[in-house]
Design a protein around this motif. Structure first.
Motif, PDB file in Angstrom:
ATOM      1  N   PRO A 164     -30.000 -51.134  -2.411  1.00 43.23           N
ATOM      2  CA  PRO A 164     -29.354 -50.339  -1.367  1.00 43.23           C
ATOM      3  C   PRO A 164     -30.348 -49.344  -0.778  1.00 43.23           C
ATOM      4  CG  PRO A 164     -28.756 -49.492  -3.508  1.00 43.23           C
ATOM      5  CD  PRO A 164     -29.588 -50.736  -3.747  1.00 43.23           C
ATOM      6  N   GLY A 165     -29.982 -48.777   0.369  1.00 41.65           N
ATOM      7  CA  GLY A 165     -30.799 -47.735   0.969  1.00 41.65           C
ATOM      8  C   GLY A 165     -30.799 -46.510   0.069  1.00 41.65           C
ATOM      9  N   SER A 166     -31.624 -45.574   0.396  1.00 40.68           N
ATOM     10  CA  SER A 166     -31.722 -44.364  -0.409  1.00 40.68           C
ATOM     11  C   SER A 166     -30.390 -43.615  -0.393  1.00 40.68           C
ATOM     12  CB  SER A 166     -32.827 -43.473   0.142  1.00 40.68           C
ATOM     13  OG  SER A 166     -32.861 -42.255  -0.554  1.00 40.68           O
ATOM     14  N   PRO A 167     -29.918 -43.169  -1.559  1.00 35.44           N
ATOM     15  CA  PRO A 167     -28.661 -42.416  -1.592  1.00 35.44           C
ATOM     16  C   PRO A 167     -28.851 -40.978  -1.124  1.00 35.44           C
ATOM     17  CG  PRO A 167     -29.552 -42.585  -3.791  1.00 35.44           C
ATOM     18  CD  PRO A 167     -30.451 -43.395  -2.903  1.00 35.44           C
ATOM     19  N   TYR A 168     -30.080 -40.606  -0.841  1.00 43.10           N
ATOM     20  CA  TYR A 168     -30.369 -39.236  -0.446  1.00 43.10           C
ATOM     21  C   TYR A 168     -30.339 -39.098   1.069  1.00 43.10           C
ATOM     22  CZ  TYR A 168     -31.803 -39.170  -5.260  1.00 43.10           C
ATOM     23  OH  TYR A 168     -31.803 -39.292  -6.615  1.00 43.10           O
ATOM     24  N   GLY A 169     -29.958 -37.918   1.523  1.00 44.13           N
ATOM     25  CA  GLY A 169     -29.868 -37.659   2.946  1.00 44.13           C
ATOM     26  C   GLY A 169     -30.899 -36.637   3.380  1.00 44.13           C
ATOM     27  N   PRO A 170     -30.774 -36.161   4.604  1.00 43.89           N
ATOM     28  CA  PRO A 170     -31.760 -35.208   5.121  1.00 43.89           C
ATOM     29  C   PRO A 170     -31.582 -33.794   4.570  1.00 43.89           C
ATOM     30  CG  PRO A 170     -30.115 -35.665   6.777  1.00 43.89           C
ATOM     31  CD  PRO A 170     -29.832 -36.576   5.627  1.00 43.89           C
ATOM     32  N   GLU A 171     -30.447 -33.495   3.954  1.00 44.94           N
ATOM     33  CA  GLU A 171     -30.161 -32.158   3.438  1.00 44.94           C
ATOM     34  C   GLU A 171     -30.169 -32.171   1.911  1.00 44.94           C
ATOM     35  OE1 GLU A 171     -29.721 -29.530   5.471  1.00 44.94           O
ATOM     36  OE2 GLU A 171     -30.075 -30.876   7.162  1.00 44.94           O
ATOM     37  N   PRO A 172     -30.377 -31.005   1.265  1.00 43.15           N
ATOM     38  CA  PRO A 172     -30.263 -30.937  -0.197  1.00 43.15           C
ATOM     39  C   PRO A 172     -28.854 -31.339  -0.629  1.00 43.15           C
ATOM     40  CG  PRO A 172     -31.232 -28.929   0.669  1.00 43.15           C
ATOM     41  CD  PRO A 172     -30.762 -29.729   1.838  1.00 43.15           C
ATOM     42  N   MET A 173     -28.752 -31.989  -1.783  1.00 42.38           N
ATOM     43  CA  MET A 173     -27.444 -32.452  -2.247  1.00 42.38           C
ATOM     44  C   MET A 173     -27.335 -32.259  -3.747  1.00 42.38           C
ATOM     45  SD  MET A 173     -28.242 -36.452  -1.439  1.00 42.38           S
ATOM     46  CE  MET A 173     -26.600 -36.959  -1.699  1.00 42.38           C
ATOM     47  N   ASP A 174     -26.080 -32.211  -4.240  1.00 40.09           N
ATOM     48  CA  ASP A 174     -25.822 -32.050  -5.665  1.00 40.09           C
ATOM     49  C   ASP A 174     -25.836 -33.426  -6.316  1.00 40.09           C
ATOM     50  OD1 ASP A 174     -25.502 -29.302  -5.393  1.00 40.09           O
ATOM     51  OD2 ASP A 174     -23.385 -29.524  -4.884  1.00 40.09           O
ATOM     52  N   VAL A 175     -26.694 -33.613  -7.331  1.00 44.39           N
ATOM     53  CA  VAL A 175     -26.809 -34.887  -8.034  1.00 44.39           C
ATOM     54  C   VAL A 175     -26.987 -34.619  -9.520  1.00 44.39           C
ATOM     55  CG1 VAL A 175     -27.841 -36.129  -6.084  1.00 44.39           C
ATOM     56  CG2 VAL A 175     -29.319 -35.015  -7.739  1.00 44.39           C
ATOM     57  N   GLN A 176     -26.765 -35.681 -10.324  1.00 47.28           N
ATOM     58  CA  GLN A 176     -27.114 -35.608 -11.735  1.00 47.28           C
ATOM     59  C   GLN A 176     -28.493 -36.235 -11.893  1.00 47.28           C
ATOM     60  OE1 GLN A 176     -24.694 -37.787 -14.501  1.00 47.28           O
ATOM     61  NE2 GLN A 176     -25.559 -36.722 -16.253  1.00 47.28           N
ATOM     62  N   CYS A 177     -29.405 -35.473 -12.413  1.00 48.48           N
ATOM     63  CA  CYS A 177     -30.790 -35.926 -12.551  1.00 48.48           C
ATOM     64  C   CYS A 177     -30.864 -37.024 -13.602  1.00 48.48           C
ATOM     65  CB  CYS A 177     -31.682 -34.758 -12.955  1.00 48.48           C
ATOM     66  SG  CYS A 177     -33.393 -35.234 -13.236  1.00 48.48           S
ATOM     67  N   PRO A 178     -31.495 -38.169 -13.309  1.00 46.68           N
ATOM     68  CA  PRO A 178     -31.624 -39.227 -14.313  1.00 46.68           C
ATOM     69  C   PRO A 178     -32.632 -38.888 -15.406  1.00 46.68           C
ATOM     70  CG  PRO A 178     -32.721 -39.865 -12.287  1.00 46.68           C
ATOM     71  CD  PRO A 178     -32.028 -38.569 -12.016  1.00 46.68           C
ATOM     72  N   TYR A 179     -33.405 -37.834 -15.241  1.00 49.51           N
ATOM     73  CA  TYR A 179     -34.403 -37.457 -16.238  1.00 49.51           C
ATOM     74  C   TYR A 179     -33.881 -36.397 -17.197  1.00 49.51           C
ATOM     75  CZ  TYR A 179     -37.314 -39.890 -12.879  1.00 49.51           C
ATOM     76  OH  TYR A 179     -37.817 -40.837 -12.028  1.00 49.51           O
ATOM     77  N   CYS A 180     -33.360 -35.271 -16.665  1.00 48.40           N
ATOM     78  CA  CYS A 180     -32.873 -34.191 -17.538  1.00 48.40           C
ATOM     79  C   CYS A 180     -31.357 -34.207 -17.694  1.00 48.40           C
ATOM     80  CB  CYS A 180     -33.336 -32.837 -17.012  1.00 48.40           C
ATOM     81  SG  CYS A 180     -32.628 -32.355 -15.417  1.00 48.40           S
ATOM     82  N   HIS A 181     -30.649 -35.055 -16.942  1.00 46.98           N
ATOM     83  CA  HIS A 181     -29.193 -35.242 -17.015  1.00 46.98           C
ATOM     84  C   HIS A 181     -28.393 -33.988 -16.672  1.00 46.98           C
ATOM     85  CE1 HIS A 181     -29.961 -39.186 -18.578  1.00 46.98           C
ATOM     86  NE2 HIS A 181     -30.714 -38.674 -19.528  1.00 46.98           N
TER      87      HIS A 181
END
Length: 144
Positions: free
Chosen positions: A67-84
């Protein structure tokens, strides 16, 4: 020493219904396992050619859809796959070929004072997202 097992088989409680398979359902039941004597005796040797197992070859194909990138042009709230951790991404902007092309066009029109504008406007550049907690790279929003 008392025996752990009862001397007689247990009986079904009163009022319980014992289910019997009808002749139409018999073909759905698995075959009964062999008795102990049948399982422990050695089978009689057969003469003749050995049965050839049926050759069934199955090929499995895996289709991967990226799929395309789930990220957009603005900062967004996500769960980090590295630090969770759940955190808002930190964004940084990186010039792309479109940014350089706009600057080149401004040079061709002799608008030298405006050449730096595409490098100052975030909508002319790609957006890189980083975790707000551990600062690891998460993805890029590519401007087309």
């Amino acid at each position: 020493m008392d025996s752990v097992y009862p001397a007689a088989p247990l009986e079904a409680p009163k009022g319980s219904v014992e289910l019997q398979a009808t002749p139409e359902q018999q073909h759905l039941l698995p075959p009964a396992p062999p008795s102990y004597d049948q399982a422990t005796t050695t089978p009689a040797e057969t003469t003749g050619p050995a049965p050839v197992p049926a050759s069934t070859s199955t090929t499995q194909h895996t289709v991967v859809v990226v799929p395309g990138s789930p990220y957009g042009p603005e900062p967004m709230d996500v769960q980090c796959p590295y630090c969770h951790n759940y955190a808002r991404t930190r964004v940084s902007f990186k010039p792309n070929s479109r940014t350089h092309l706009i600057a080149l066009i401004l040079c061709l029109f002799q608008l030298y004072c405006c050449v730096c504008l595409p490098y100052c406007i975030s909508s002319c550049m790609n957006t890189n997202h980083y975790c707000g907690m551990c600062d690891r790279y998460l993805g890029t929003y590519d401007r087309k």
